[in-house]
Design an enzyme around this catalytic site. Structure first.
Site: not given
Length: 453
Positions: A166, A293, A295
Site C-alpha cells: 500500500e 487490499n 475494505y
C-alpha cells in the site's frame, strides 16, 4: 513444480511485522520509524506501541499451529527491514534473518505457503534520520540491496513475493496528512516519496529477476476503493473514473504501463515527478501479479474546484459501517477487480487483505462470537469469486488479519483478527469467524486457474 503447472487457490490470512512480532529492541533489531513514532506522546491511542505486539517473534510456532487448525494453505507476512539490517544498510543481523528462516520452514512443514512482503511501512529509523527516508533518491537502491539479501536467504523456499504494501497509505498518511511517520504535511514531498517507492519496487524486481528463481513470482500490493458515481450523468461518471485513477490506479499503473494514470498526469502537472527512460523500462511489466487490499468503497460526484480531480465524496448515512467507520460495500470489491483488470490486463490477482474491525467482546474463555465478521467475510468472498467467474484471474484470498494486533495509530483498540489475542496474557483463542473460515475452506470446491494460466 514449474510455473505452468496448476496450483491450488490460496486461502490465507495476513499480518505485518510491526503489528504482530514484538521484540522491537531484541536480538539486534534496530528501531523503525514506527518504533520512534509510537514512542512519541500523543501519536497512538493510549500510547500503544509495537514493543510487544502479539509477540509472534517468540510465539511463531504457536501461531503456525493456529494456521494449521484454521486449515489455511497460505500465510502472508512481512519482513522487518530493521530486524535484518539494523541501520538499513551495511551490517547484517544474522539473528534476525534466522527468525524468518525458521518461520518459513515451519510454514512449509505445516503445508502452508508463505507470501512475503518486503516493505510493510517499517522503514529503518536510521535511514529516516540520516537520509530523509523515502525522499532521498538513494533509498530505492538501498531497498534493492535489502531485497536481494532476503531473496538470497529465502528465495529457495518462498515462491510468492510482494515488494511494497500500500504505497498509497505511505504517501497519504505519512506525507499528506502526517498522521503516520514521518509525520510530514507537504503534498509535493508526498508525490516525491511515492515516486521513490515506485523506483524501489522497480529496482527490487530487477534484482529478483536477475536471480535464479524460475518458480518464483513477484508483485506489489495496492489498496483502493470502487467509486460509484453519484448519478448516471457523464460529469459524475468522469469524476468517479478520475478518483479511481488517483487512488488504486496511482500505484497500479506504473508497474504495468511504466507511468502514472492519465488523469494524474493531466491534472497534477509539475507535482508529479517524471520517470527517467531507464526507470520507465524497469517499471513496465515489473509485476508477475498484482495484489489488492480491499475494505470499503465510496460514492463520488463531480465538484468543480474540489482538488485536482474535481471529485468529492458523497455521504452514505444509511450504509452499515465497521468500527473503523468504513462503509460495508461487498460489491465494490467485484467492481474494483473488474476496473483494475481492464486497465492492467493479462495479470493474475490476489486479494491480500480483506476484513473488518468490530466491537469484539470476549467471554470468560476468551471466545468471541463475531457473527458480524462472518457476514462481512462471507459477502466479500462471494463477490470476489463472482469476479473470478466473470473473468478476473483471481488466484487467492487472504483475510486481514490472522490475529488481533496493533492497528497502527489506533493501537490495540481496533480488532480485525480471526484469532482473539488477550492483551494481558497474549493467549490466543480462535473466534467464531475463524471457525467459520476454516469450515468454509474445508468444504469449498477446489478452485484452480483457467487452463493455460
Amino acid at each position: 513444480m514449474s510455473r505452468s503447472q496448476v496450483r491450488p487457490f490460496l486461502w490465507g490470512a495476513a499480518t505485518a511485522a510491526f503489528q504482530v512480532e514484538g521484540a522491537a529492541f531484541s536480538d539486534g533489531k534496530g528501531p523503525s520509524i514506527w518504533d520512534v513514532f509510537c514512542a512519541t506522546p500523543g501519536k497512538t491511542r493510549n500510547g500503544d506501541t509495537g514493543e510487544v505486539a502479539c509477540d509472534q517473534y517468540h510465539r511463531f510456532s504457536e501461531d503456525v499451529e493456529l494456521m494449521r487448525r484454521l486449515v489455511l494453505n497460505a500465510y502472508r507476512f512481512s519482513v522487518s527491514w530493521p530486524r535484518v539490517l539494523p541501520q538499513g544498510r551495511g551490517r547484517v543481523n544474522e539473528t534476525g534473518l534466522a527468525y524468518y528462516q525458521r518461520l518459513v520452514d515451519a510454514l512449509l512443514k505445516a503445508g502452508i505457503e508463505p507470501m512475503v512482503t518486503l516493505y510493510h511501512w517499517d522503514l529503518p529509523a536510521a535511514l529516516q534520520m540520516e537520509l530523509g527516508g523515502w525522499l532521498h533518491p538513494d533509498v530505492p537502491k538501498l531497498f534493492a540491496d535489502y531485497a536481494q539479501l532476503i531473496f538470497n536467504r529465502l528465495g529457495d523456499r518462498v515462491r510468492l513475493w510482494l515488494t511494497l504494501n500500500e504505497p498509497w497509505v505511505v504517501v497519504d498518511a505519512g506525507y499528506f496528512t502526517g498522521v503516520h511517520p514521518p509525520g510530514i504535511r507537504d503534498r509535493a514531498l508526498g508525490y516525491q516519496a511515492g515516486h521513490n517507492l515506485m523506483r524501489a519496487h522497480a529496482y527490487g524486481v530487477e534484482r529478483y529477476r536477475a536471480c535464479d528463481h524460475p518458480d518464483g513470482e513477484i508483485g506489489l500490493a495496492i489498496n483502493g476503493t470502487y467509486s460509484f458515481p453519484a448519478t448516471d450523468g457523464q460529469a459524475d461518471r468522469d469524476a468517479a473514473e478520475r478518483a479511481m485513477q488517483n487512488f488504486a490506479g496511482w500505484f497500479a499503473y506504473p508497474p504495468v504501463h511504466g507511468d502514472y494514470p492519465p488523469a494524474m498526469r493531466e491534472r497534477l502537472g509539475a507535482l508529479l515527478p517524471d520517470f527517467t527512460p531507464a526507470d520507465r523500462r524497469l517499471l513496465t511489466r515489473s509485476v508477475d501479479y498484482l495484489a489488492l487490499n480491499y475494505y470499503t468503497s465510496d460514492v463520488v460526484r463531480f465538484a468543480p474546484g474540489a482538488g485536482a480531480m474535481e471529485a468529492e465524496l458523497v455521504p452514505q448515512p444509511d450504509v452499515p459501517r465497521t468500527e473503523m467507520n468504513w462503509p460495508i460495500v461487498p460489491d465494490g470489491l467485484r467492481r474494483l477487480l473488474h476496473w483494475l483488470n481492464e486497465r492492467c490486463p493479462g495479470l493474475p490477482w490476489y486479494i491480500t487483505e480483506n476484513g473488518a474491525a468490530f466491537d469484539d467482546r470476549a467471554d470468560a474463555r476468551g471466545f468471541v462470537n463475531d457473527e458480524n465478521r462472518i457476514a462481512y467475510l462471507r459477502e466479500h468472498i462471494e463477490t470476489a469469486l463472482a469476479a473470478r467467474a466473470e473473468g478476473v484471474d483471481l488466484r487467492g484470498y487472504f483475510v486481514w488479519s490472522l490475529i488481533d494486533n496493533l492497528e497502527w495509530t489506533e493501537g490495540f483498540s481496533k480488532r480485525f483478527g480471526l484469532v482473539h489475542c488477550d492483551r494481558a496474557t497474549l493467549k490466543r483463542t480462535i473466534k467464531a469467524s475463524g471457525q467459520w473460515y476454516s469450515r468454509f475452506i474445508a468444504s469449498a470446491a477446489p478452485i484452480v486457474p483457467p487452463r493455460g494460466k
